[in-house]
Design a protein around this motif. Structure first.
Motif, PDB file in Angstrom:
ATOM      1  N   THR A  41      58.130  44.580  12.289  1.00 57.14           N
ATOM      2  CA  THR A  41      58.507  45.960  12.402  1.00 57.14           C
ATOM      3  C   THR A  41      57.145  46.883  12.269  1.00 57.14           C
ATOM      4  O   THR A  41      56.309  46.268  11.947  1.00 57.14           O
ATOM      5  N   ALA A  42      57.201  48.066  12.678  1.00 56.51           N
ATOM      6  CA  ALA A  42      55.981  48.985  12.607  1.00 56.51           C
ATOM      7  C   ALA A  42      56.300  50.369  12.954  1.00 56.51           C
ATOM      8  O   ALA A  42      57.485  50.802  13.120  1.00 56.51           O
ATOM      9  N   LEU A  43      55.490  51.015  12.596  1.00 57.18           N
ATOM     10  CA  LEU A  43      55.722  52.766  12.785  1.00 57.18           C
ATOM     11  C   LEU A  43      54.479  53.336  13.719  1.00 57.18           C
ATOM     12  O   LEU A  43      53.458  52.873  13.725  1.00 57.18           O
ATOM     13  N   PHE A  44      54.895  54.250  14.442  1.00 57.71           N
ATOM     14  CA  PHE A  44      53.951  54.868  15.693  1.00 57.71           C
ATOM     15  C   PHE A  44      53.738  56.248  15.474  1.00 57.71           C
ATOM     16  O   PHE A  44      54.758  56.754  14.813  1.00 57.71           O
ATOM     17  N   ASP A  45      52.646  56.869  15.878  1.00 56.17           N
ATOM     18  CA  ASP A  45      52.638  58.131  16.150  1.00 56.17           C
ATOM     19  C   ASP A  45      53.221  58.871  17.233  1.00 56.17           C
ATOM     20  O   ASP A  45      53.686  58.046  18.157  1.00 56.17           O
ATOM     21  N   VAL A  46      53.452  60.235  17.264  1.00 57.56           N
ATOM     22  CA  VAL A  46      54.165  60.814  18.505  1.00 57.56           C
ATOM     23  C   VAL A  46      53.273  60.264  19.750  1.00 57.56           C
ATOM     24  O   VAL A  46      53.901  60.515  20.946  1.00 57.56           O
ATOM     25  N   ALA A  47      52.084  59.985  19.893  1.00 54.85           N
ATOM     26  CA  ALA A  47      51.400  59.533  21.115  1.00 54.85           C
ATOM     27  C   ALA A  47      51.696  57.995  21.386  1.00 54.85           C
ATOM     28  O   ALA A  47      51.276  57.389  22.580  1.00 54.85           O
ATOM     29  N   GLY A  48      52.401  57.037  20.646  1.00 54.15           N
ATOM     30  CA  GLY A  48      52.733  55.861  20.771  1.00 54.15           C
ATOM     31  C   GLY A  48      51.695  54.959  20.404  1.00 54.15           C
ATOM     32  O   GLY A  48      51.957  53.791  20.611  1.00 54.15           O
ATOM     33  N   ASP A  66      53.007  48.773  23.884  1.00 50.40           N
ATOM     34  CA  ASP A  66      53.246  48.981  25.325  1.00 50.40           C
ATOM     35  C   ASP A  66      54.697  49.038  25.568  1.00 50.40           C
ATOM     36  O   ASP A  66      55.248  49.830  26.411  1.00 50.40           O
ATOM     37  N   ALA A  67      55.493  48.870  24.603  1.00 47.83           N
ATOM     38  CA  ALA A  67      56.913  48.864  24.741  1.00 47.83           C
ATOM     39  C   ALA A  67      57.286  50.475  24.268  1.00 47.83           C
ATOM     40  O   ALA A  67      58.301  51.042  24.940  1.00 47.83           O
ATOM     41  N   VAL A  68      56.584  50.960  23.193  1.00 49.94           N
ATOM     42  CA  VAL A  68      56.772  52.282  22.875  1.00 49.94           C
ATOM     43  C   VAL A  68      56.389  53.239  24.025  1.00 49.94           C
ATOM     44  O   VAL A  68      56.869  54.281  24.263  1.00 49.94           O
ATOM     45  N   ALA A  69      55.253  52.788  24.787  1.00 46.61           N
ATOM     46  CA  ALA A  69      54.599  53.618  25.726  1.00 46.61           C
ATOM     47  C   ALA A  69      55.611  53.630  27.013  1.00 46.61           C
ATOM     48  O   ALA A  69      55.699  54.804  27.720  1.00 46.61           O
ATOM     49  N   ALA A  70      56.565  52.752  26.960  1.00 41.87           N
ATOM     50  CA  ALA A  70      57.601  52.610  28.169  1.00 41.87           C
ATOM     51  C   ALA A  70      58.598  53.565  27.846  1.00 41.87           C
ATOM     52  O   ALA A  70      59.370  53.878  28.788  1.00 41.87           O
ATOM     53  N   VAL A  71      58.759  54.155  26.713  1.00 48.01           N
ATOM     54  CA  VAL A  71      60.098  55.231  26.440  1.00 48.01           C
ATOM     55  C   VAL A  71      59.316  56.530  26.263  1.00 48.01           C
ATOM     56  O   VAL A  71      59.731  57.626  25.881  1.00 48.01           O
ATOM     57  N   LEU A  72      57.842  56.663  26.186  1.00 50.81           N
ATOM     58  CA  LEU A  72      57.262  57.985  25.893  1.00 50.81           C
ATOM     59  C   LEU A  72      57.789  59.217  26.626  1.00 50.81           C
ATOM     60  O   LEU A  72      58.031  60.251  26.514  1.00 50.81           O
ATOM     61  N   GLY A  73      57.903  58.759  28.219  1.00 46.95           N
ATOM     62  CA  GLY A  73      58.387  59.719  29.100  1.00 46.95           C
ATOM     63  C   GLY A  73      59.804  60.189  29.050  1.00 46.95           C
ATOM     64  O   GLY A  73      60.065  61.109  29.780  1.00 46.95           O
ATOM     65  N   GLU A  74      60.660  59.452  28.411  1.00 49.28           N
ATOM     66  CA  GLU A  74      61.963  59.677  28.125  1.00 49.28           C
ATOM     67  C   GLU A  74      62.089  60.850  27.216  1.00 49.28           C
ATOM     68  O   GLU A  74      61.574  61.304  26.387  1.00 49.28           O
ATOM     69  N   GLU A  75      63.352  61.695  27.485  1.00 47.91           N
ATOM     70  CA  GLU A  75      63.854  62.707  26.482  1.00 47.91           C
ATOM     71  C   GLU A  75      64.144  62.036  25.255  1.00 47.91           C
ATOM     72  O   GLU A  75      64.844  61.171  25.008  1.00 47.91           O
ATOM     73  N   GLN A  76      63.494  62.613  24.037  1.00 48.42           N
ATOM     74  CA  GLN A  76      63.551  62.054  22.668  1.00 48.42           C
ATOM     75  C   GLN A  76      64.500  63.049  22.023  1.00 48.42           C
ATOM     76  O   GLN A  76      64.259  64.315  22.005  1.00 48.42           O
ATOM     77  N   ARG A  77      65.568  62.496  21.277  1.00 47.09           N
ATOM     78  CA  ARG A  77      66.586  63.159  20.684  1.00 47.09           C
ATOM     79  C   ARG A  77      66.784  62.657  19.405  1.00 47.09           C
ATOM     80  O   ARG A  77      66.753  61.494  19.342  1.00 47.09           O
TER      81      ARG A  77
END
Length: 500
Positions: A41-48, A66-77
């Motif tokens: 488990t981990a926590l990330f900032d808004v830049a991933g 790299d997994a978080v980076a893969a969803v950064l460009g998606e619409e976050q809700r």
């Protein structure tokens, strides 16, 4: 930022990650998660960027950015999480499923909570989804690209896997873990304010980077080389795959160049680059400043390169099931070997996870096995333990025998398997399992032909052994067990350090 306030924030974020992990472990269904703790488990900032992690599985955590980076460009809700396991989009191997949840406060994105767990099965032709002889990714199970983790999507994915209700139960546990991360990050924001929380997260990354750079700057500049092999024992042939590394220290920066490593193969020892980086980051951390906050700031001074299409930067659709567990272990070995020329370092440990998958009527089970670890310049190596890229636990005998049609005939320390020296290498373990019903097995291991090396005159550790009813098996094997058949695994010992 005030140093005391920074340390309080570090403690708060680390406690949140630890609580996420405890929630996942206590809520999970499968023995692999609830008993062996094969999750992170981990926590990330808004830049991933990874701001904080629990001290879980290194191969999970170093690749999770790299997994978080893969969803950064998606619409976050708010309330919409993402799920993936694609090794070429930040995953590791297919059984490791990642769930990523954006964290919002008053409509503003604060960061991400993420969990990754090794699931007992993710479909494909081989029960347990850890085939010994796969050649392409599709032979290893269901590939999940970054996908919105709606209820409907989770149901559809689980339906493509064996025992779908169990798979859903473990995914629900990951959802619960992420919810804890969301709650705790929101609580910190309420206490500190959004601006202070953001600045604190940024300062944690900078602080860890400064500490890592300072540790690298204390090492002598130069290029240090190392190489090692993997055992490509399939199709009835024994052959070695070579990994090479040139580690260049230049002031407070480090470049790890894996040029010269063999090309990717038609087996599953291939690594996506994210896994290679993960193993490299782990090895650098343990030899520089392991007490620094576990954040991506430690990655900033490190450049990792590997030739595209090689074992350590494989191209789709190469199979990767063993790359995540075995090749990553060898990457850590050679990074430690190279940097140990610049500072005192340990002898080689077992260098394998001894992956065993068992499946039968209504069950699938996966475990890794501990072993002996390398001696250090000032102490013996620990025995019968998971460290390095695994960092999991052995499944208790009582749990194994209660849940599955298996009997543990022996679980013991493999005395004498540690290499001798002024400081002795750790001993491996012996695990012998008897099938009580028809069972299929797959076994993926290393260090069966090449022993873990001693250092500075210390002796090598003992090689591992796999035996079925007393007959020796190669390092990669698959087959069936009839009731009464016994599968015995003797894990490697660690190398010794220094002449007596």
């Amino acid at each position: 930022m005030d140093p005391i306030a920074l340390q309080v924030l570090v403690g708060g974020l680390r406690a949140a990650c630890d609580e996420m992990g405890a929630t996942l472990i206590r809520s999970a269904y499968s023995a692999n998660i609830k008993e062996r703790h094969d999750c992170s488990t981990a926590l990330f900032d808004v830049a991933g960027e990874l701001v904080m992690q629990a001290e879980h599985i290194p191969v999970h955590l170093g690749s999770m950015p790299d997994a978080v980076a893969a969803v950064l460009g998606e619409e976050q809700r708010p309330g919409l999480a993402w799920i993936l396991n694609d090794p070429y989009r930040g995953g590791t191997h297919l059984p490791d499923i990642t769930l990523i949840s954006p964290v919002f406060a008053d409509g503003e994105l604060l960061g991400f909570a993420a969990s990754r767990a090794h699931h007992a099965d993710v479909g494909g032709p081989t029960p347990g989804s850890m085939p010994a002889f796969s050649k392409t990714l599709e032979e290893e199970g269901v590939v999940i690209p970054p996908t919105a983790a709606t209820e409907e999507a989770l149901e559809q994915l689980a339906a493509r896997m064996r025992l779908p209700r169990q798979r859903l139960a473990d995914l629900r546990a990951q959802q619960a873990a992420n919810r804890i991360g969301e709650l705790r990050l929101s609580e910190l924001r309420e206490r500190l304010g959004t601006a202070t929380l953001r600045e604190g997260m940024a300062e944690i990354l900078r602080y860890t980077e400064r500490r890592t750079r300072a540790a690298l700057a204390r090492l002598p500049d130069g290029t240090y080389e190392a190489e090692d092999v993997l055992e490509a024992d399939w199709d009835g042939r024994e052959r070695d795959l070579r990994l090479r590394l040139a580690a260049t220290i230049d002031g407070d920066a480090l470049r790890l160049d894996f040029n010269g490593t063999d090309e990717q193969v038609e087996g599953n020892l291939n690594c996506p680059l994210s896994v290679t980086k993960s193993a490299a980051f782990f090895a650098v951390r343990v030899l520089t400043d392991p007490e620094a906050p576990p954040s991506a700031g430690a990655h900033r001074p490190i450049e990792v390169t590997a030739p595209p299409g090689s074992l350590l930067n494989a191209r789709f659709p190469a199979a990767v099931a063993a790359g995540n567990v075995e090749t990553s272990s060898r990457v850590a070995d050679i990074v430690i070997a190279a940097l140990s020329q610049a500072r005192p370092g340990p002898a080689q440990g077992q260098g394998t996870m001894n992956n065993l998958t068992l499946a039968g009527d209504g069950f699938t089970y996966y475990e890794t096995l501990g072993g002996g670890q390398g001696a250090c310049p000032d102490g013996d190596g620990p025995s019968a333990i998971h460290v390095a890229m695994s960092n999991t636990l052995n499944t208790p005998t009582e749990a194994l025998e209660t849940e599955f049609p298996l009997r543990v005939r022996e679980l013991s320390v493999r005395r004498g398997s540690g290499g001798g020296g002024a400081h002795r290498g750790g001993h491996g373990i012996v695990r012998e399992i008897e099938a009580l019903a028809p069972v299929q097995f797959t076994l993926i291991a290393e260090r069966r032909r090449h022993a873990p090396r001693g250092r500075e005159g210390g002796a090598n550790g003992a090689r591992g052994r796999n035996l079925l009813n007393g007959e020796e098996l190669p390092s990669k094997a698959a087959g069936s067990l009839a009731p009464g058949d016994r599968l015995r695994i003797e894990t490697p010992g660690g190398g010794g350090h220094s002449e007596v």
